[in-house]
Structures are given as structure tokens and as C-alpha cells.
Design an enzyme around this catalytic site. Structure first.
Site, PDB file in Angstrom:
ATOM      1  N   ASP A 161      16.378   5.979  -6.100  1.00 30.16           N
ATOM      2  CA  ASP A 161      16.892   5.866  -4.735  1.00 30.16           C
ATOM      3  C   ASP A 161      18.142   4.998  -4.667  1.00 30.16           C
ATOM      4  OD1 ASP A 161      15.579   3.395  -5.205  1.00 30.16           O
ATOM      5  OD2 ASP A 161      13.786   4.087  -4.164  1.00 30.16           O
ATOM      6  N   ASN A 198       3.077  -1.055   1.547  1.00 30.03           N
ATOM      7  CA  ASN A 198       2.498  -0.015   2.408  1.00 30.03           C
ATOM      8  C   ASN A 198       2.203   1.266   1.633  1.00 30.03           C
ATOM      9  OD1 ASN A 198       5.058   0.970   1.983  1.00 30.03           O
ATOM     10  ND2 ASN A 198       5.668   1.034   4.137  1.00 30.03           N
ATOM     11  N   HIS A 235       4.359   2.827  -0.457  1.00 31.22           N
ATOM     12  CA  HIS A 235       5.493   3.711  -0.732  1.00 31.22           C
ATOM     13  C   HIS A 235       5.861   3.678  -2.211  1.00 31.22           C
ATOM     14  CE1 HIS A 235       8.238   0.103   0.017  1.00 31.22           C
ATOM     15  NE2 HIS A 235       8.742   0.590  -1.092  1.00 31.22           N
ATOM     16  N   GLU A 279       8.134   6.675   2.464  1.00 30.01           N
ATOM     17  CA  GLU A 279       7.322   5.847   3.337  1.00 30.01           C
ATOM     18  C   GLU A 279       6.103   6.612   3.846  1.00 30.01           C
ATOM     19  OE1 GLU A 279       7.946   2.785   3.550  1.00 30.01           O
ATOM     20  OE2 GLU A 279       9.972   2.269   4.193  1.00 30.01           O
TER      21      GLU A 279
END
Length: 242
Positions: free
Chosen positions: A67, A135, A137, A142
Site C-alpha cells: 500500500d 481492528n 485490517h 479496513e
């Protein structure tokens, strides 16, 4: 899924670096999927040391990063291009024309995503390094009601921006968007190497590895992959029966 726990981050990093070195010894032209953030830095340090000792070479390899932030030029000290140069590429023999990262400055981001997917199709990833967000990811995929398979633009959740704010002057300086490799692309890798460190990740580790498979915890989809190696330090793995 092969889950290994280590008593120290030093041992974990050495083992991970050894997996990359072993692959490159067997296949010097391997394609490596790389990650950024605090988790891989120790691994890259070990890889650099192995390179200096003549035990690891990226000369014939290809690398893809997961990313990149949208809106940060490569020379920005918080861009992932800058990170990779600082922590790995400036210290090894990787060829610059075989290093690929998404371009977060592209004028046409949809076209950039398509370009990256085409490159990934041409050079399938042999081993994909992943960290794990609080979380769940992976990459910047996400939690959501549905997940994209290919490279795409993502709106970063506030929790993710706050977690990354330690690298910026303030949370307001953290970009709101990123270009990320999709879940489908990640799962196409021959081998996935998930590395998690720290007691604060213990609960999400348990959820991702043993909980239900759901897009609300993107890392849980790794349970569907045939060849996943999980490296945990003792604190991150404390809730698992290892």
C-alpha cells in the site's frame, strides 16, 4: 496454518528474515510482497545484515508493496516509498526497476489501481509479508460489510489514522486515503507470512486466527488460505493455546 511463538522479538525477526533468505536461495528470481509500519523494521534489519554477510541477495528478485498513502510524494518522510528505501532498499542490492509500490500521487487513481493489478498478474507473489492492525485490517483493507479483491482506494478509519498518528505531527496530518492491494490479491500469494508483536494485539490475533471468517475482521480471511505462516511474539500469542 502454521503458528509459531517466540520468546523475543529478536528471535522472531531472525526467523522471518531466514524465511526470505531461504526462498531467495532456492529461487533468486522470487517475487516478494512487502509491508511497512513498525512490525517489519526488525525483519528488514536482519535481512540487511544477512545481505552484508553474503547470505541474502535481492539482485534478481521482484518486490511489491501492499500500500501507499494517497497524496504523499515518495520523498515525504512518512510515505511508504521513503520507508522502504530507509529500512531496506538503500542497503541491499535490489534493482530499482524491480521494486513496485502503488503511486499515491497518480492523477488517475483508478488507472493506477488497474496498473498495479496488471503488474501483480504478471509477477505472482511467492511470499507476502503482513502485519495486523488493531481492528483486523491487513494492508489497508479496513473492516467493512464487503471487501474489494483488487487494488483500490480506501478511506482510512479513524482508529487506523490514530494508530498511525505517532509517525506524524498530529492525527490531522495522517492522510485520509490510501491505495492498497486488495484481499483477493493478498490471498493469491503462494505463501502468506503474518507477523504480529505486542500484548495489545493479542485479542485481535485470537479473533483473526480462531474466530469466525468475516469481512468485519479482514485478517480472518487468511484462514481460507492453504499456506499461512504466523509468527507471534509471546505477548501477541498469549491468548492462544500454543
Amino acid at each position: 496454518m502454521n503458528i509459531l511463538s517466540f520468546n523475543s522479538k529478536e528471535e522472531l525477526d531472525q526467523h522471518a528474515a531466514g524465511l526470505f533468505a531461504g526462498l531467495l536461495a532456492r529461487n533468486p528470481q522470487a517475487t516478494l510482497g512487502l509491508a511497512t509500519g513498525s512490525t517489519p523494521t526488525g525483519i528488514y534489519e536482519k535481512m540487511i545484515k544477512m545481505h552484508q554477510q553474503g547470505k541474502l541477495s535481492l539482485k534478481e528478485a521482484t518486490t511489491f508493496n501492499l500500500d501507499e498513502y494517497v497524496g504523499l510524494p515518495p520523498e515525504h518522510d512518512q510515505s511508504y516509498a521513503y520507508y522502504m528505501n530507509k529500512h531496506l532498499f538503500d542497503h541491499v542490492d535490489a534493482r530499482r526497476d524491480s521494486i513496485y509500490l502503488p503511486n499515491g500521487m497518480a492523477l488517475d487513481l483508478d488507472a493506477e489501481c488497474a496498473r498495479y493489478d496488471q503488474l501483480l498478474a504478471e509477477k505472482p507473489i511467492d511470499i507476502q509479508l503482513l502485519g495486523l492492525g488493531h481492528n483486523g485490517h491487513i494492508g489497508f483493507n479496513e473492516p467493512d460489510d464487503s471487501l474489494r479483491g483488487g487494488t483500490h482506494i480506501v478511506e482510512l478509519q479513524e482508529e487506523t489514522r490514530e494508530a498511525n498518528a505517532r509517525f506524524f505531527a498530529s492525527v490531522e496530518d495522517v492522510p485520509a486515503k490510501a491505495v492498497t492491494m486488495g484481499i483477493g490479491s493478498i490471498l493469491k500469494a503462494d505463501t502468506i507470512l503474518l507477523v504480529v508483536k505486542g500484548a495489545d494485539k493479542a485479542e485481535i490475533v485470537k479473533e483473526a486466527l480462531t474466530g469466525p471468517i468475516t469481512t468485519q475482521c479482514p485478517a480472518s480471511l487468511l484462514q481460507t488460505h492453504a499456506k499461512v505462516i504466523v509468527l507471534l511474539d509471546h505477548e501477541a500469542g498469549r491468548l492462544l493455546d500454543l
